[in-house]
Motif scaffolding. Structure first.
Motif, PDB file in Angstrom:
ATOM      1  N   PRO A  41      46.324 -41.812 -39.060  1.00  0.00           N
ATOM      2  CA  PRO A  41      46.071 -40.804 -40.096  1.00  0.00           C
ATOM      3  C   PRO A  41      44.733 -40.096 -39.894  1.00  0.00           C
ATOM      4  CG  PRO A  41      46.741 -42.907 -41.067  1.00  0.00           C
ATOM      5  CD  PRO A  41      46.459 -43.163 -39.626  1.00  0.00           C
ATOM      6  N   GLN A  42      44.698 -38.806 -40.193  1.00  0.00           N
ATOM      7  CA  GLN A  42      43.457 -38.051 -40.127  1.00  0.00           C
ATOM      8  C   GLN A  42      42.540 -38.465 -41.277  1.00  0.00           C
ATOM      9  OE1 GLN A  42      42.576 -35.488 -37.614  1.00  0.00           O
ATOM     10  NE2 GLN A  42      44.095 -36.883 -36.738  1.00  0.00           N
ATOM     11  N   LEU A  43      41.294 -38.742 -40.972  1.00  0.00           N
ATOM     12  CA  LEU A  43      40.356 -39.170 -42.008  1.00  0.00           C
ATOM     13  C   LEU A  43      40.121 -38.071 -43.040  1.00  0.00           C
ATOM     14  CD1 LEU A  43      37.769 -41.117 -39.835  1.00  0.00           C
ATOM     15  CD2 LEU A  43      39.396 -42.081 -41.469  1.00  0.00           C
ATOM     16  N   ALA A  44      40.228 -36.817 -42.621  1.00  0.00           N
ATOM     17  CA  ALA A  44      40.086 -35.724 -43.585  1.00  0.00           C
ATOM     18  C   ALA A  44      41.166 -35.814 -44.654  1.00  0.00           C
ATOM     19  CB  ALA A  44      40.161 -34.378 -42.866  1.00  0.00           C
ATOM     20  N   ASP A  45      42.372 -36.246 -44.256  1.00  0.00           N
ATOM     21  CA  ASP A  45      43.452 -36.432 -45.218  1.00  0.00           C
ATOM     22  C   ASP A  45      43.236 -37.699 -46.050  1.00  0.00           C
ATOM     23  OD1 ASP A  45      44.696 -34.149 -44.240  1.00  0.00           O
ATOM     24  OD2 ASP A  45      45.871 -35.274 -42.770  1.00  0.00           O
ATOM     25  N   VAL A  46      42.741 -38.748 -45.409  1.00  0.00           N
ATOM     26  CA  VAL A  46      42.488 -40.003 -46.107  1.00  0.00           C
ATOM     27  C   VAL A  46      41.503 -39.796 -47.258  1.00  0.00           C
ATOM     28  CG1 VAL A  46      41.423 -42.285 -45.886  1.00  0.00           C
ATOM     29  CG2 VAL A  46      43.037 -41.490 -44.138  1.00  0.00           C
ATOM     30  N   PHE A  47      40.450 -39.029 -47.006  1.00  0.00           N
ATOM     31  CA  PHE A  47      39.396 -38.843 -48.010  1.00  0.00           C
ATOM     32  C   PHE A  47      39.579 -37.598 -48.867  1.00  0.00           C
ATOM     33  CE2 PHE A  47      36.805 -41.243 -44.696  1.00  0.00           C
ATOM     34  CZ  PHE A  47      36.936 -42.456 -45.350  1.00  0.00           C
ATOM     35  N   ALA A  48      40.673 -36.876 -48.673  1.00  0.00           N
ATOM     36  CA  ALA A  48      40.911 -35.659 -49.452  1.00  0.00           C
ATOM     37  C   ALA A  48      40.963 -35.981 -50.945  1.00  0.00           C
ATOM     38  CB  ALA A  48      42.223 -35.006 -49.016  1.00  0.00           C
ATOM     39  N   GLY A  49      40.250 -35.221 -51.725  1.00  0.00           N
ATOM     40  CA  GLY A  49      40.252 -35.393 -53.169  1.00  0.00           C
ATOM     41  C   GLY A  49      39.317 -36.462 -53.688  1.00  0.00           C
ATOM     42  N   THR A  50      38.601 -37.162 -52.814  1.00  0.00           N
ATOM     43  CA  THR A  50      37.696 -38.230 -53.240  1.00  0.00           C
ATOM     44  C   THR A  50      36.269 -37.743 -53.430  1.00  0.00           C
ATOM     45  OG1 THR A  50      37.129 -38.880 -50.977  1.00  0.00           O
ATOM     46  CG2 THR A  50      39.075 -39.923 -51.966  1.00  0.00           C
ATOM     47  N   GLY A  51      35.956 -36.587 -52.872  1.00  0.00           N
ATOM     48  CA  GLY A  51      34.582 -36.107 -52.910  1.00  0.00           C
ATOM     49  C   GLY A  51      33.737 -36.622 -51.761  1.00  0.00           C
ATOM     50  N   ILE A  52      34.314 -37.456 -50.909  1.00  0.00           N
ATOM     51  CA  ILE A  52      33.586 -38.017 -49.766  1.00  0.00           C
ATOM     52  C   ILE A  52      33.437 -36.959 -48.675  1.00  0.00           C
ATOM     53  CG2 ILE A  52      33.695 -39.725 -47.906  1.00  0.00           C
ATOM     54  CD1 ILE A  52      35.224 -41.530 -49.856  1.00  0.00           C
ATOM     55  N   ARG A  53      32.246 -36.858 -48.134  1.00  0.00           N
ATOM     56  CA  ARG A  53      32.002 -35.967 -47.010  1.00  0.00           C
ATOM     57  C   ARG A  53      32.252 -36.726 -45.705  1.00  0.00           C
ATOM     58  NH1 ARG A  53      26.309 -32.875 -48.576  1.00  0.00           N
ATOM     59  NH2 ARG A  53      26.968 -32.108 -50.643  1.00  0.00           N
ATOM     60  N   LEU A  54      32.955 -36.107 -44.789  1.00  0.00           N
ATOM     61  CA  LEU A  54      33.237 -36.736 -43.494  1.00  0.00           C
ATOM     62  C   LEU A  54      32.439 -36.022 -42.413  1.00  0.00           C
ATOM     63  CD1 LEU A  54      34.859 -38.628 -41.620  1.00  0.00           C
ATOM     64  CD2 LEU A  54      36.625 -36.855 -41.541  1.00  0.00           C
ATOM     65  N   ARG A  55      31.708 -36.793 -41.638  1.00  0.00           N
ATOM     66  CA  ARG A  55      30.974 -36.259 -40.488  1.00  0.00           C
ATOM     67  C   ARG A  55      31.517 -36.937 -39.237  1.00  0.00           C
ATOM     68  NH1 ARG A  55      25.768 -34.002 -39.550  1.00  0.00           N
ATOM     69  NH2 ARG A  55      25.768 -33.305 -37.362  1.00  0.00           N
ATOM     70  N   VAL A  56      32.225 -36.177 -38.416  1.00  0.00           N
ATOM     71  CA  VAL A  56      32.754 -36.724 -37.172  1.00  0.00           C
ATOM     72  C   VAL A  56      31.658 -36.635 -36.120  1.00  0.00           C
ATOM     73  CG1 VAL A  56      34.526 -36.546 -35.394  1.00  0.00           C
ATOM     74  CG2 VAL A  56      35.097 -36.037 -37.780  1.00  0.00           C
ATOM     75  N   ALA A  57      31.040 -37.750 -35.850  1.00  0.00           N
ATOM     76  CA  ALA A  57      29.910 -37.803 -34.932  1.00  0.00           C
ATOM     77  C   ALA A  57      29.675 -39.245 -34.516  1.00  0.00           C
ATOM     78  CB  ALA A  57      28.647 -37.231 -35.591  1.00  0.00           C
ATOM     79  N   ARG A  58      28.978 -39.413 -33.421  1.00  0.00           N
ATOM     80  CA  ARG A  58      28.641 -40.739 -32.920  1.00  0.00           C
ATOM     81  C   ARG A  58      27.229 -41.103 -33.384  1.00  0.00           C
ATOM     82  NH1 ARG A  58      26.028 -42.234 -28.301  1.00  0.00           N
ATOM     83  NH2 ARG A  58      26.103 -40.052 -27.567  1.00  0.00           N
ATOM     84  N   VAL A  59      27.093 -42.291 -33.946  1.00  0.00           N
ATOM     85  CA  VAL A  59      25.780 -42.756 -34.378  1.00  0.00           C
ATOM     86  C   VAL A  59      24.978 -43.187 -33.156  1.00  0.00           C
ATOM     87  CG1 VAL A  59      24.526 -44.447 -35.763  1.00  0.00           C
ATOM     88  CG2 VAL A  59      26.689 -43.504 -36.601  1.00  0.00           C
TER      89      VAL A  59
END
Length: 405
Positions: free
Chosen positions: A59-77
């Motif tokens: 599943p796409q994380l953007a879809d997983v967190f949709a509607g939660t208010g969570i910001r997703l940053r696709v990046a390597r720490v």
């Protein structure tokens, strides 16, 4: 200014924690960001199945967190700087730094070759989706989907749960390949006597050659060399002999164990940096599993919500009751364990155990894909000045807390 919560990693633990915090904390007071290296959720429990040829949902994380208010940053720490309360990340736009007030560390682990000669160059692993797909491509090139025998050879190194599941899944899905499993000690040493016997019967049924009490000394392009002189032909060597964490936490100056895992107190909070929490599998008292991710994640959630909102912090029971092991699609083992993770005599084997394991995998995916389902709708405001000091009663967990996701 909003309280900034950053969750590093969106595996079973990270996604669970982020979703729960978003549902329970007021968005007027908090800002939650999840940093993950890839845009999709990886079912790490099933990567051996992906490698063997099954289609595994991601599943796409953007879809997983949709509607939660969570910001997703696709990046390597790339680094954590606790003194400045920032996280350095790298992405397609060169990255940058993200500031935090509370940090949840759930970056996960990766395969460890233990500096065995040739392992890094020639072996495959199932610790991440890209490496599992590379193994799948290699197995496809060998064929083996027809009748038993006549194809290439596969050697699985390591007889932990990952090794056992990988060997049996490959042998069942690709009966034309010759599969060998190399065990450092007795096969299934961490299982009860009955479960060990069931495992051995499963390996015999699937045509898996088991080499016990063996230590791999080197891996070459077409063979595996053992310390006792045994040589195994191998067109694809699968390395499952251990996992390690990234050195990011240690490099940041967080107190860690000798193997790099963050040392935490009973609430999953770093004993050296009170605004950092480590969640996931916890070694002792809990071993690696999505279940451990849930228990430790829930404890961190209770601690973070409690401290930020001035509420009493509940102690979540940290329990580990069983090992669920798949032996291909139609067989499995359900092994009861004690509070030290040691096997009890009671176990279940066969199709029912396989169905239970499949249900666990399905439930873990559904729960991750619906991170706020069933949670209280009331969102708690933050207190004016949350107490982030380490409690005098806090004690490190035995052997420390882990940083697995």
């Amino acid at each position: 200014m909003k309280h900034r919560i950053i969750v590093l990693g969106a595996g079973y633990a990270g996604a669970y924690v982020a979703g729960n915090l978003a549902r329970r904390l007021s968005p007027a007071d908090t800002e939650i960001t999840v940093v993950n290296a890839v845009p999709d959720f990886v079912q790490r429990l099933r990567l051996n199945q992906l490698a063997a040829g099954r289609d595994i949902e991601a599943p796409q994380l953007a879809d997983v967190f949709a509607g939660t208010g969570i910001r997703l940053r696709v990046a390597r720490v790339t680094a954590v700087a606790p003194a400045r309360q920032v996280v350095a990340v790298a992405d397609a736009d060169d990255g940058g730094e993200l500031g935090y007030d509370t940090l949840v560390y759930a970056l996960g682990s990766h395969g460890a070759d233990h500096r065995v000669a040739g392992a890094a160059e020639h072996a495959f692993d199932v610790a991440a989706r890209p490496s599992a797909l590379r193994l799948r491509e290699r197995l496809d090139s060998l064929g083996g989907r027809g009748r038993r025998g006549g194809g290439g050879s596969v050697v699985v190194v390591g007889d932990g749960l990952t090794g056992i599941e990988s060997a049996t899944e490959i042998a069942e899905s690709r009966p034309g390949l010759s599969v060998a499993l190399v065990a450092r000690g007795e096969l299934g040493a961490r299982l009860s006597a009955g479960a060990r016997a069931h495992l051995r019967r499963a390996c015999d049924r699937l045509g898996i050659t088991v080499l016990e009490h063996a230590t791999v000394e080197a891996v070459e392009a077409a063979r595996v060399l053992c310390a006792d002189g045994t040589t195994l032909a191998s067109d694809a060597t699968v390395w499952t002999a251990g996992f390690v964490v990234d050195p990011i936490a240690a490099a940041a100056g967080l107190e860690v164990t000798e193997n790099g895992r963050i040392v935490v107190d009973r609430t999953m909070r770093s004993v050296s940096h009170p605004n950092v929490y480590a969640v996931g599998d916890n070694g002792r008292p809990l071993p690696m599993s999505c279940g451990s991710a849930g228990y430790t994640g829930r404890q961190a959630i209770e601690a973070i919500v409690g401290r930020l909102t001035g509420r009493k912090i509940a102690n979540v029971k940290l329990v580990y009751l069983y090992n669920a092991i798949s032996l291909g699609r139609r067989d499995g083992i359900w092994q009861s364990v004690d509070d030290q993770g040691q096997p009890k005599p009671k176990y279940m084997g066969g199709r029912k155990a396989a169905r239970i394991k499949a249900a666990i995998e399905k439930g873990a995916l559904w729960g991750t894909s619906h991170p706020t389902f069933g949670l209280p709708k009331r969102k708690h405001p933050l207190v004016a000045a949350p107490d982030l000091a380490v409690e005098k009663t806090a004690r490190p967990l035995e052997n420390g807390g882990a940083t697995y996701g």
